[in-house]
Motif scaffolding. Structure first.
Motif, PDB file in Angstrom:
ATOM      1  N   THR A  10       1.002  -1.116   0.117  1.00  0.00           N
ATOM      2  CA  THR A  10      -0.058  -0.026   0.093  1.00  0.00           C
ATOM      3  C   THR A  10       0.830   1.247   0.036  1.00  0.00           C
ATOM      4  O   THR A  10       0.554   2.251  -0.662  1.00  0.00           O
ATOM      5  CB  THR A  10      -1.025   0.119   1.297  1.00  0.00           C
ATOM      6  OG1 THR A  10      -1.848  -1.186   1.229  1.00  0.00           O
ATOM      7  CG2 THR A  10      -1.792   1.198   1.123  1.00  0.00           C
ATOM      8  N   ARG A  11       1.996   1.395   0.973  1.00  0.00           N
ATOM      9  CA  ARG A  11       3.057   2.436   0.878  1.00  0.00           C
ATOM     10  C   ARG A  11       3.471   2.682  -0.287  1.00  0.00           C
ATOM     11  O   ARG A  11       3.441   3.847  -1.155  1.00  0.00           O
ATOM     12  CB  ARG A  11       3.848   2.273   2.029  1.00  0.00           C
ATOM     13  CG  ARG A  11       4.833   3.280   2.019  1.00  0.00           C
ATOM     14  CD  ARG A  11       5.878   3.253   3.136  1.00  0.00           C
ATOM     15  NE  ARG A  11       5.560   3.092   4.449  1.00  0.00           N
ATOM     16  CZ  ARG A  11       5.569   1.873   4.855  1.00  0.00           C
ATOM     17  NH1 ARG A  11       6.113   0.692   4.219  1.00  0.00           N
ATOM     18  NH2 ARG A  11       5.218   1.454   6.141  1.00  0.00           N
ATOM     19  N   VAL A  12       4.161   1.518  -1.056  1.00  0.00           N
ATOM     20  CA  VAL A  12       4.891   1.811  -2.480  1.00  0.00           C
ATOM     21  C   VAL A  12       3.711   2.433  -3.143  1.00  0.00           C
ATOM     22  O   VAL A  12       4.061   2.941  -4.405  1.00  0.00           O
ATOM     23  CB  VAL A  12       5.432   0.511  -2.860  1.00  0.00           C
ATOM     24  CG1 VAL A  12       6.100   0.503  -4.176  1.00  0.00           C
ATOM     25  CG2 VAL A  12       6.671  -0.044  -1.667  1.00  0.00           C
ATOM     26  N   SER A  13       2.529   1.676  -3.310  1.00  0.00           N
ATOM     27  CA  SER A  13       1.662   1.889  -4.597  1.00  0.00           C
ATOM     28  C   SER A  13       1.200   3.599  -4.338  1.00  0.00           C
ATOM     29  O   SER A  13       1.221   4.182  -5.186  1.00  0.00           O
ATOM     30  CB  SER A  13       0.401   0.937  -4.157  1.00  0.00           C
ATOM     31  OG  SER A  13       0.578  -0.223  -4.901  1.00  0.00           O
ATOM     32  N   TYR A  14       0.899   4.172  -3.094  1.00  0.00           N
ATOM     33  CA  TYR A  14       0.507   5.211  -3.072  1.00  0.00           C
ATOM     34  C   TYR A  14       1.702   6.182  -3.104  1.00  0.00           C
ATOM     35  O   TYR A  14       1.465   7.496  -3.523  1.00  0.00           O
ATOM     36  CB  TYR A  14      -0.396   5.576  -1.628  1.00  0.00           C
ATOM     37  CG  TYR A  14      -1.756   4.980  -1.865  1.00  0.00           C
ATOM     38  CD1 TYR A  14      -2.410   5.907  -2.816  1.00  0.00           C
ATOM     39  CD2 TYR A  14      -2.221   3.844  -1.363  1.00  0.00           C
ATOM     40  CE1 TYR A  14      -3.959   5.613  -3.097  1.00  0.00           C
ATOM     41  CE2 TYR A  14      -3.384   3.531  -1.764  1.00  0.00           C
ATOM     42  CZ  TYR A  14      -4.380   4.105  -2.461  1.00  0.00           C
ATOM     43  OH  TYR A  14      -5.446   4.012  -2.782  1.00  0.00           O
ATOM     44  N   ASP A  15       3.063   5.886  -2.787  1.00  0.00           N
ATOM     45  CA  ASP A  15       4.028   6.567  -3.165  1.00  0.00           C
ATOM     46  C   ASP A  15       4.382   6.961  -4.657  1.00  0.00           C
ATOM     47  O   ASP A  15       4.682   8.286  -4.888  1.00  0.00           O
ATOM     48  CB  ASP A  15       5.360   6.096  -2.656  1.00  0.00           C
ATOM     49  CG  ASP A  15       5.486   6.252  -1.001  1.00  0.00           C
ATOM     50  OD1 ASP A  15       4.767   7.215  -0.503  1.00  0.00           O
ATOM     51  OD2 ASP A  15       6.465   5.988  -0.342  1.00  0.00           O
ATOM     52  N   THR A  16       3.916   6.065  -5.301  1.00  0.00           N
ATOM     53  CA  THR A  16       3.938   6.061  -6.826  1.00  0.00           C
ATOM     54  C   THR A  16       3.088   6.921  -7.437  1.00  0.00           C
ATOM     55  O   THR A  16       3.333   7.527  -8.463  1.00  0.00           O
ATOM     56  CB  THR A  16       3.913   4.533  -7.307  1.00  0.00           C
ATOM     57  OG1 THR A  16       4.824   3.667  -6.845  1.00  0.00           O
ATOM     58  CG2 THR A  16       4.014   4.612  -8.895  1.00  0.00           C
ATOM     59  N   ALA A  18       0.995   9.275  -5.849  1.00  0.00           N
ATOM     60  CA  ALA A  18       0.557  10.326  -4.781  1.00  0.00           C
ATOM     61  C   ALA A  18       0.652  11.873  -5.666  1.00  0.00           C
ATOM     62  O   ALA A  18      -0.652  12.423  -5.619  1.00  0.00           O
ATOM     63  CB  ALA A  18       1.731  10.592  -3.812  1.00  0.00           C
ATOM     64  N   ASP A  79      -0.933   9.315   7.340  1.00  0.00           N
ATOM     65  CA  ASP A  79      -1.047   8.467   6.222  1.00  0.00           C
ATOM     66  C   ASP A  79       0.307   7.401   6.128  1.00  0.00           C
ATOM     67  O   ASP A  79       1.227   7.878   6.628  1.00  0.00           O
ATOM     68  CB  ASP A  79      -1.134   9.237   4.828  1.00  0.00           C
ATOM     69  CG  ASP A  79      -1.701   8.411   3.718  1.00  0.00           C
ATOM     70  OD1 ASP A  79      -2.856   8.555   3.403  1.00  0.00           O
ATOM     71  OD2 ASP A  79      -1.012   7.695   3.375  1.00  0.00           O
ATOM     72  N   SER A  81       1.711   6.656   3.486  1.00  0.00           N
ATOM     73  CA  SER A  81       2.587   6.998   2.373  1.00  0.00           C
ATOM     74  C   SER A  81       3.266   8.251   2.930  1.00  0.00           C
ATOM     75  O   SER A  81       2.771   9.134   2.697  1.00  0.00           O
ATOM     76  CB  SER A  81       1.686   6.908   1.250  1.00  0.00           C
ATOM     77  OG  SER A  81       2.317   7.928   0.217  1.00  0.00           O
ATOM     78  N   THR A  99       3.389  10.783   8.998  1.00  0.00           N
ATOM     79  CA  THR A  99       3.063   9.396   8.697  1.00  0.00           C
ATOM     80  C   THR A  99       2.808   8.209   9.741  1.00  0.00           C
ATOM     81  O   THR A  99       3.018   8.495  10.953  1.00  0.00           O
ATOM     82  CB  THR A  99       4.518   8.631   8.036  1.00  0.00           C
ATOM     83  OG1 THR A  99       5.590   8.950   8.928  1.00  0.00           O
ATOM     84  CG2 THR A  99       4.752   9.530   6.759  1.00  0.00           C
ATOM     85  N   THR A 101       0.558   4.159  10.611  1.00  0.00           N
ATOM     86  CA  THR A 101      -0.596   3.262  10.201  1.00  0.00           C
ATOM     87  C   THR A 101      -1.757   3.105  11.280  1.00  0.00           C
ATOM     88  O   THR A 101      -1.659   3.196  12.458  1.00  0.00           O
ATOM     89  CB  THR A 101       0.156   1.798   9.930  1.00  0.00           C
ATOM     90  OG1 THR A 101      -0.779   0.703   9.697  1.00  0.00           O
ATOM     91  CG2 THR A 101       0.841   1.499  11.456  1.00  0.00           C
TER      92      THR A 101
END
Ligand SMILES: C[S@@+](CC[C@H](N)C(=O)[O-])C[C@H]1O[C@@H](n2cnc3c(N)ncnc32)[C@H](O)[C@@H]1O
Length: 213
Positions: A10-16, A18, A79, A81, A99, A101
């Motif tokens: 989830t973190r990697v996806s939303y970093d990508t 954002a 968040d 991310s 940041t 969780t």
């Protein structure tokens, strides 16, 4: 402790995504009177119950946090991310973002007058949801309110592209409102209202309001 795969994805996806997310999604809230009505009702209830601080959990680029602030609440955002938190902080320099969780909130017991989780529990797998609700219950003061927005259904979808066809790799859970209400109740919250869009909507939505007794 090793981080669960779903949190990392989830973190990697939303970093990508954002930057694109921040451009595409916030106008949807501005354009949706039903969503604003639930946030408005939530704000009134939080103010009437003592006006404690409100955490926007899974705040993304911070537009809901800013909307809560505009309704007179003391709102801040959390968040997973870092890229989302960075955008939120740059876009809304007068508000506080961090940041973190929702599965282990860095907040004291009973610290909050309210929690909004707007389309963020959608990435929490079923086995972790009881922990999230018990965290929500722990950090709310007695009389505090919780407002959730989520997709209605009963399925897990693998999302591999999004927000301008960027690569993502995470799961999205569409849930029956009754199941979400049951989890909230089991955690000790009292469900006050659920608003549902009609089932023929492209993606049916639910907004659930609960209170800590
Ligand atoms: C669909 S976006 C919603 C963002 C914002 N609330 C909105 O309505 O536009 C989901 C957000 O939840 C965040 N998120 C997902 N799981 C999280 C967790 N365990 N703790 C905190 N934030 C999380 C994601 O990083 C992402 O920014």
């Amino acid at each position: 402790m090793t981080e669960p795969t779903y949190l990392r994805e989830t973190r990697v996806s939303y970093d990508t995504v954002a930057d694109n997310y921040a451009e595409l999604v916030p106008p949807l809230l501005v354009g949706d009177p039903l969503m604003r009505s639930m946030l408005g009702a939530f704000a009134e209830l939080v103010r009437a119950a003592g006006d404690g601080p409100v955490a926007d959990v899974g705040c993304g680029p911070g537009h809901v946090t800013a909307h809560l602030d505009s309704l007179g609440l003391t709102a801040f955002g959390i968040d997973l991310s870092p890229a989302m938190v960075d955008i939120a902080q740059r876009t809304h320099p007068g508000l506080r973002f961090a940041t973190g969780t929702m599965t282990a909130l860095e907040l004291a017991d009973g610290e909050l007058g309210g929690i909004v989780a707007w389309y963020s529990i959608i990435h929490i797998p079923p086995e972790a949801l009881p922990t999230v609700f018990s965290e929500f219950h722990r950090v709310l003061a007695p009389g505090g309110h919780l407002l959730l927005g989520f997709h209605v259904g009963d399925e897990k979808r693998r999302k591999t592209k999004g927000y301008g066809d960027l690569d993502m790799a995470l799961d999205v859970y569409w849930r029956p409102p009754a199941r979400v209400a049951e989890l909230a109740t089991r955690a000790g919250l009292s469900v006050q209202a659920t608003m549902l869009t009609e089932p023929d909507a492209r993606v049916p939505q639910a907004f659930l309001l609960a209170r800590k007794p």
